[in-house]
Design a protein around this motif. Structure first.
Motif, PDB file in Angstrom:
ATOM      1  N   UNK A 158       2.492  15.570  -3.203  1.00 10.61           N
ATOM      2  CA  UNK A 158       3.327  15.113  -2.089  1.00 10.61           C
ATOM      3  C   UNK A 158       2.542  14.535  -0.910  1.00 10.61           C
ATOM      4  N   UNK A 159       1.268  14.847  -0.799  1.00  6.74           N
ATOM      5  CA  UNK A 159       0.472  14.335   0.319  1.00  6.74           C
ATOM      6  C   UNK A 159       0.397  12.806   0.300  1.00  6.74           C
ATOM      7  N   UNK A 202       1.918   7.511   2.679  1.00  7.49           N
ATOM      8  CA  UNK A 202       2.700   6.272   2.593  1.00  7.49           C
ATOM      9  C   UNK A 202       3.536   6.080   3.853  1.00  7.49           C
ATOM     10  N   UNK A 203       4.136   7.155   4.339  1.00  9.60           N
ATOM     11  CA  UNK A 203       4.905   7.069   5.587  1.00  9.60           C
ATOM     12  C   UNK A 203       4.014   6.677   6.757  1.00  9.60           C
ATOM     13  N   UNK A 222       0.822  -1.207   0.000  1.00  2.97           N
ATOM     14  CA  UNK A 222       0.000   0.000   0.000  1.00  2.97           C
ATOM     15  C   UNK A 222       0.853   1.252   0.000  1.00  2.97           C
ATOM     16  N   UNK A 223       1.917   1.245   0.777  1.00  2.00           N
ATOM     17  CA  UNK A 223       2.820   2.397   0.796  1.00  2.00           C
ATOM     18  C   UNK A 223       3.496   2.579  -0.565  1.00  2.00           C
ATOM     19  N   UNK A 224       3.926   1.483  -1.175  1.00  6.59           N
ATOM     20  CA  UNK A 224       4.547   1.579  -2.502  1.00  6.59           C
ATOM     21  C   UNK A 224       3.552   2.118  -3.530  1.00  6.59           C
ATOM     22  N   UNK A 225       2.309   1.659  -3.445  1.00  6.88           N
ATOM     23  CA  UNK A 225       1.285   2.148  -4.367  1.00  6.88           C
ATOM     24  C   UNK A 225       1.036   3.642  -4.154  1.00  6.88           C
ATOM     25  N   UNK A 226       1.004   4.084  -2.911  1.00  6.65           N
ATOM     26  CA  UNK A 226       0.822   5.514  -2.644  1.00  6.65           C
ATOM     27  C   UNK A 226       1.979   6.343  -3.196  1.00  6.65           C
TER      28      UNK A 226
END
Length: 83
Positions: free
Chosen positions: A57-58, A63-64, A43-47
């Motif tokens: 940038x949001x 993702x973080x 999910x973080x990689x997709x974001x």
């Protein structure tokens, strides 16, 4: 470059579907925890891919947050299993 990012997003969505399937199917708690970790990182990689495609940038901030929450939940879950 946008085509490569779009294909990457589709592959990551496939990984998310696989993670949801594994989390729902189980059969053990470890399988579900592994699926949760997969969902957090994917999910973080997709974001991040979406942030790059849309120049927003949001999505990187989100993702973080997803990675941080996934790490905390994984730690809590493993500590709960030890008790």
């Amino acid at each position: 470059m946008e085509t490569v990012m779009a294909v990457t997003a589709i592959v990551l969505l496939g990984c998310i579907v696989a993670g949801v399937w594994r989390a729902a199917r189980g059969p053990s708690t470890r399988d579900r925890l592994t699926a949760f970790v997969l969902l957090g990182t994917t999910g973080a990689a997709l974001l991040i891919v979406i942030a790059t495609l849309t120049d927003t940038p949001a999505f990187r901030d989100a993702a973080l947050a997803v990675v941080g929450l996934a790490a905390v939940v994984a730690l809590v879950w493993t500590q709960r299993e030890r008790e």
